[in-house]
Motif scaffolding. Structure first.
Motif, PDB file in Angstrom:
ATOM      1  N   ARG A 219       0.852  -1.103  -0.148  1.00 34.25           N
ATOM      2  CA  ARG A 219       0.081   0.021   0.001  1.00 34.25           C
ATOM      3  C   ARG A 219       0.793   1.362   0.013  1.00 34.25           C
ATOM      4  O   ARG A 219       1.860   1.344   1.005  1.00 34.25           O
ATOM      5  CB  ARG A 219      -1.023  -0.064   1.163  1.00 34.25           C
ATOM      6  N   THR A 221       0.348   5.259  -0.148  1.00 32.32           N
ATOM      7  CA  THR A 221      -0.977   6.217   0.062  1.00 32.32           C
ATOM      8  C   THR A 221      -0.301   7.709   0.653  1.00 32.32           C
ATOM      9  O   THR A 221       0.555   7.598   1.377  1.00 32.32           O
ATOM     10  CB  THR A 221      -1.720   5.801   0.960  1.00 32.32           C
ATOM     11  N   ASN A 222      -0.988   8.576   0.219  1.00 33.25           N
ATOM     12  CA  ASN A 222      -0.834  10.026   0.590  1.00 33.25           C
ATOM     13  C   ASN A 222       0.757  10.415   0.588  1.00 33.25           C
ATOM     14  O   ASN A 222       1.182  11.162   1.464  1.00 33.25           O
ATOM     15  CB  ASN A 222      -1.334   9.812   2.216  1.00 33.25           C
ATOM     16  N   TYR A 247      -1.612  -1.444  -3.905  1.00 35.14           N
ATOM     17  CA  TYR A 247      -2.732  -0.318  -4.016  1.00 35.14           C
ATOM     18  C   TYR A 247      -1.891   1.244  -3.715  1.00 35.14           C
ATOM     19  O   TYR A 247      -1.247   1.263  -2.738  1.00 35.14           O
ATOM     20  CB  TYR A 247      -3.479  -0.538  -2.951  1.00 35.14           C
ATOM     21  N   GLU A 249      -2.817   5.241  -3.497  1.00 35.70           N
ATOM     22  CA  GLU A 249      -4.018   6.264  -3.688  1.00 35.70           C
ATOM     23  C   GLU A 249      -3.463   7.434  -2.876  1.00 35.70           C
ATOM     24  O   GLU A 249      -2.509   7.597  -2.349  1.00 35.70           O
ATOM     25  CB  GLU A 249      -4.960   5.703  -2.919  1.00 35.70           C
ATOM     26  N   ASN A 250      -3.965   8.720  -3.577  1.00 36.36           N
ATOM     27  CA  ASN A 250      -3.885   9.942  -2.986  1.00 36.36           C
ATOM     28  C   ASN A 250      -2.468  10.399  -3.075  1.00 36.36           C
ATOM     29  O   ASN A 250      -1.727  10.810  -1.907  1.00 36.36           O
ATOM     30  CB  ASN A 250      -4.488  10.119  -1.698  1.00 36.36           C
ATOM     31  N   THR A 274      -4.136  -1.378  -8.400  1.00 38.41           N
ATOM     32  CA  THR A 274      -4.823  -0.431  -8.212  1.00 38.41           C
ATOM     33  C   THR A 274      -4.366   0.894  -8.091  1.00 38.41           C
ATOM     34  O   THR A 274      -3.506   1.170  -7.069  1.00 38.41           O
ATOM     35  CB  THR A 274      -6.108  -0.662  -7.098  1.00 38.41           C
ATOM     36  N   VAL A 275      -4.731   1.800  -8.869  1.00 34.44           N
ATOM     37  CA  VAL A 275      -3.975   3.349  -8.560  1.00 34.44           C
ATOM     38  C   VAL A 275      -5.297   4.240  -8.637  1.00 34.44           C
ATOM     39  O   VAL A 275      -6.168   4.232  -9.427  1.00 34.44           O
ATOM     40  CB  VAL A 275      -3.181   3.816  -9.516  1.00 34.44           C
ATOM     41  N   LYS A 276      -5.553   5.327  -7.404  1.00 34.78           N
ATOM     42  CA  LYS A 276      -6.587   5.929  -7.339  1.00 34.78           C
ATOM     43  C   LYS A 276      -6.156   7.415  -6.988  1.00 34.78           C
ATOM     44  O   LYS A 276      -5.144   7.330  -6.197  1.00 34.78           O
ATOM     45  CB  LYS A 276      -7.667   5.425  -6.431  1.00 34.78           C
ATOM     46  N   ASN A 277      -6.552   8.486  -7.456  1.00 35.37           N
ATOM     47  CA  ASN A 277      -6.517   9.746  -7.058  1.00 35.37           C
ATOM     48  C   ASN A 277      -4.920  10.141  -7.223  1.00 35.37           C
ATOM     49  O   ASN A 277      -4.302  10.330  -6.290  1.00 35.37           O
ATOM     50  CB  ASN A 277      -7.073   9.928  -5.726  1.00 35.37           C
ATOM     51  N   ASN A 305      -9.313   8.311 -11.723  1.00 36.20           N
ATOM     52  CA  ASN A 305      -8.830   9.603 -10.906  1.00 36.20           C
ATOM     53  C   ASN A 305      -7.629  10.231 -11.224  1.00 36.20           C
ATOM     54  O   ASN A 305      -6.786  10.332  -9.933  1.00 36.20           O
ATOM     55  CB  ASN A 305      -9.665   9.459  -9.487  1.00 36.20           C
TER      56      ASN A 305
END
Length: 507
Positions: A219, A221-222, A247, A249-250, A274-277, A305
């Protein structure tokens, strides 16, 4: 030594967090002789603190406020390296402090439950370190086969973090700066959490911000990444290796190469990514690049996104064959949705300390997003949904020109390094698709700031094309969509320039 209550959260992709409570001792590096200084190498003192914590079943090794120079450190099972606010850990600039098997400021091999946390800074001092490498090379103290041809090899340029075959790895909060090579490499690891970190590394070449190599259950993230090479990059370097259950994200990324990339190293498998934002800016190559050219299987990729401003290319999906054996790469089941990208006419990373290299291909006009397989090996099942790409335009035939009646003259470049400029000029300005199967476009909008003489889209050797919702600008030259060797096309809800019947041409 104080005892504190510590909460460890082990995050596994697509699995609920597992909470583990433990009593954890704190080992302050100053109690082992470390002192804030710009001259003193505190590597031995900090390593003693790590070793002591590991020998007692684990604990927190505390780097308090201050500036500490260190040689290479080896993180061990159960140890959390915590950098307090205003703590600065600086890697040694003496190449001779780094053994061949520990080419990073902080490394770990086959360890479990390790972490780097806090709000402090880890600075690899990569530019100064490379300067020392050059001095040692000229003095004949170290050897390097490539430095006179291009630059010193990676074996002479330490990164900042390198974790190999580790389980339950956590890196949170810290700022990581100025590597001489890849900033951080997580190879053959599992259960990795990277959260709320900043990467600022434009010190030298091959400066990938975050590299995930043949690892699973990761993961990210951010995070903020400003890198002189790829921003967030997943690789597979072994035929049996797998990048799986990743994963992202952000995250915000600036890169002198590509922002988010799968490849270029692509021997094994990329699955369930998975890639988001994702926010991208001032990036030389692609905002999103999916590349497999060494025989890897790539499937179940979901990217959504994405906001990209001032980037050289929005989307690149490339299947090639540069490996010498008979294993061919595959790409299937890819979804990319909710993307808004702005592609300028000018070079997007001008002014950064390390810019992307000038193109090695012949002159070309602004290049489109692309999905390109090779003859006999199609990219399969790709959905592009809610895509809006604005191009600077301004192409002219004097610079480069490929007639749409001569699409076979576009070079295949089967064994070549994958990047959006690899073909030179392309016959479309917005989207180019070749050697593909099962391509779906849903609500795709392409815009131009200045006119372009080329059609907006070219589909060449595509088996199964489903378009549902397409918005294109007025074109001075028609047709604006070329279908060449396309079987089973379905075009619905198409907003073509002037509703002209000649806007689509089938060849």
């Amino acid at each position: 030594m104080r005892i504190i209550k510590h909460l460890v959260i082990a995050m596994v992709v697509n699995i609920l967090p597992v909470l583990v409570f433990a009593q954890q001792k704190t080992y302050n590096i100053t109690a082992y002789g470390a002192k804030p200084s710009l001259r003193l190498n505190n590597g031995k003192s900090i390593q003693k603190a790590i070793d002591d914590a590991a020998s007692h079943g684990g604990g927190m090794v505390l780097v308090p406020a201050g500036t500490y120079i260190t040689g290479p450190l080896v993180l061990k099972t159960g140890v959390e390296l915590h950098l307090d606010d205003d703590a600065l850990l600086m890697g040694s600039t003496n190449r001779m402090d780094y053994p061949k098997d520990k080419m990073a400021v902080i490394s770990a091999v086959s360890q479990q439950n390790i972490a780097i946390t806090g709000n402090g800074i880890i600075d690899g001092q990569g530019r100064e370190l490379v300067e020392n490498v050059f001095v040692l090379l000229r003095q004949g103290i170290i050897k390097d086969k490539e430095w006179l041809l291009k630059r010193p090899t990676e074996s002479n340029r330490p990164g900042v973090l390198h974790f190999y075959d580790c389980t339950n790895v956590k890196v949170t909060g810290v700022t990581i700066k100025n590597a001489a090579c890849w900033v951080q490499n997580y190879k053959k690891c599992s259960q990795v959490v990277i959260n709320h970190i900043r990467v600022i590394s434009t010190a030298y070449w091959n400066n990938d911000g975050i590299d995930i190599v043949d690892s699973k259950d990761v993961r990210i993230t951010n995070c903020f990444v400003n890198a002189a090479d790829d921003g967030i990059c997943l690789k597979s370097e072994e035929r049996s290796g797998r990048c799986e259950n990743i994963y992202v994200e952000n995250c915000t990324v600036r890169s002198s190469a590509s922002a988010f990339k799968l490849g270029t190293g692509s021997l094994g498998t990329f699955k369930n990514i998975t890639v988001k934002n994702l926010t991208v800016y001032d990036t030389y190559r692609s905002a999103v690049a999916l590349e497999t050219v060494d025989g890897a299987d790539m499937e179940n990729i979901n990217v959504s996104n994405v906001q990209a401003k001032n980037t050289g290319n929005a989307i690149l999906i490339r299947l090639g064959h540069r490996n010498s054996d008979d294993k061919y790469s595959t790409i299937k089941h890819v979804y990319i949705g909710n993307v808004k990208a702005e592609i300028p006419s000018a070079k997007p990373d001008i002014g950064y300390p390390v810019e992307g290299p000038p193109p090695k291909v012949p002159p070309h006009n602004l290049l489109p997003a692309s999905i390109t397989g090779i003859p006999g090996h199609a990219i399969e099942d790709v959905i592009l949904e809610n895509i809006e790409i604005t191009y600077g335009g301004g192409a002219n035939k004097e610079k480069a020109y490929i007639s749409t009646d001569l699409l076979s003259t576009v070079p295949e470049q089967i064994p070549n390094y994958p990047e959006f400029t690899m073909f030179g000029e392309l016959p479309a300005w917005g989207l180019y698709v070749r050697h593909a199967k099962g391509i779906k476009l849903k609500n795709v909008t392409l815009k131009l700031l200045e006119n372009d003489f080329r059609p907006s889209m070219v589909f060449d050797d595509v088996n199964g094309l489903d378009v549902q919702g397409l918005n294109l600008p007025n074109a001075k030259v028609l047709p604006t969509v070329i279908l060449n060797k396309v079987t089973s096309p379905s075009l619905k809800s198409i907003n073509l320039p002037g509703e002209n019947q000649n806007a689509v041409k089938t060849q």
